[in-house]
Scaffold this motif. Structure first.
Motif, short mmCIF file in Angstrom:
data_model
loop_
_atom_site.label_atom_id
_atom_site.label_comp_id
_atom_site.label_asym_id
_atom_site.label_seq_id
_atom_site.Cartn_x
_atom_site.Cartn_y
_atom_site.Cartn_z
N ASP A 104 0.82 -1.21 0.00
CA ASP A 104 0.00 0.00 0.00
C ASP A 104 0.85 1.26 0.00
O ASP A 104 0.43 2.31 -0.47
N GLY A 148 1.63 2.51 -3.45
CA GLY A 148 0.48 2.72 -4.31
C GLY A 148 0.05 1.50 -5.07
O GLY A 148 -0.74 1.59 -6.00
N ALA A 176 -6.05 -6.04 -4.54
CA ALA A 176 -7.17 -5.12 -4.68
C ALA A 176 -8.16 -5.50 -5.78
O ALA A 176 -9.36 -5.42 -5.57
N ARG A 206 -11.60 -2.47 -2.04
CA ARG A 206 -11.05 -1.66 -3.12
C ARG A 206 -11.15 -0.18 -2.79
O ARG A 206 -10.24 0.61 -3.09
N ALA A 207 -12.25 0.21 -2.17
CA ALA A 207 -12.41 1.61 -1.77
C ALA A 207 -11.38 2.01 -0.73
O ALA A 207 -10.82 3.11 -0.78
N GLU A 255 -8.08 2.57 -2.38
CA GLU A 255 -8.06 3.84 -3.11
C GLU A 255 -7.89 5.01 -2.16
O GLU A 255 -7.20 5.99 -2.49
N LYS A 266 -4.22 5.13 -1.38
CA LYS A 266 -3.45 5.64 -2.51
C LYS A 266 -3.60 7.16 -2.61
O LYS A 266 -2.63 7.87 -2.86
N THR A 267 -4.83 7.64 -2.40
CA THR A 267 -5.07 9.07 -2.47
C THR A 267 -4.31 9.81 -1.38
O THR A 267 -3.72 10.88 -1.62
#
Length: 226
Positions: free
Chosen positions: A176, A179, A184, A192-193, A196, A199-200
């Motif tokens: 993670d 990124g 996932a 998956r959310a 994300e 990653k954000t």
């Protein structure tokens, strides 16, 4: 000099100079308060011990929408500043608020200890850390972002720590951190959310892009006190 330009902990001994520099004070003395009040970002390269160089990005006090950059390098006499660029392309993304140095209670050495404790709980181990200090875009609170690397220099963790309270705001470990997450695509919608979101959060600290430099006489003129 305005109190808001000072870091909370001043250099008290030769040992303490090994910590992060009193950036606002040094920049104020070298280039003036108009520049030090506009410091947006500090960065250091990855190191196994305390950083010996910091890159300082600040708003250009004379050219709206542009930035100026300086390097602070530790030498025998302390932190030596040097102009290192100016213009609109120094950062890929620009922090929206200047750093409130009067709110910075924790230095790089302090947050490294917190990162080590957090890594132990996550059963991870890092060798080097690269530091960034910036203001939260929403609250304006100063925050440290640390990229944590293994013996090969690969990022194995990323952590955001409040420079004001020491609270761990965000942490990522393993895949993670860079990124990627191989699991996932096959995970649930919620998983998956969550990936994300991580990653954000990591991308939010990716400030530096390919930087065109404008150096020499132009930069010195830019910082003129006239």
């Amino acid at each position: 000099m305005k109190p808001a330009l000072l870091l909370i902990v001043l250099l008290a001994s030769a040992a303490s100079v090994q910590g992060n520099p009193e950036v606002a004070t040094i920049i104020d003395q070298e280039y003036g308060a108009a520049t030090s009040e506009g410091i947006l970002l500090l960065q250091s390269p990855a190191s196994a011990a305390e950083p010996e160089q910091w890159t300082v990005y600040a708003r250009d006090p004379f050219r709206q929408g542009e930035l100026v950059r300086a390097l602070l390098t530790l030498d025998k006499e302390g932190w030596a500043p040097a102009a290192n660029g100016a213009g609109t392309k120094l950062l890929q993304r620009v922090p929206t608020q200047p750093i409130a140095f009067n709110r910075v209670k924790l230095r790089s050495a302090d947050v490294r200890k917190i990162a080590q404790q957090t890594a132990m709980l996550a059963k991870m181990n890092f060798v080097t850390a690269a530091y960034q200090l910036a203001a939260n875009a929403t609250t304006g609170a100063p925050e440290w972002g640390l990229a944590l690397n293994d013996t090969n220099g690969a990022e194995i963790g990323f952590i955001v720590i409040s420079a004001e309270t020491g609270a761990v705001i965000h942490q990522q470990w393993g895949n993670d951190a860079d990124g990627t997450d191989a699991a996932a695509p096959g995970g649930t919608k919620g998983e998956r959310a969550a990936v994300e979101v991580k990653k954000t959060a990591r991308r939010a600290w990716e400030w530096t892009g390919d930087a065109g430099l404008e150096t020499g006489r132009f930069f010195k003129k830019l910082f003129s006190r006239d």
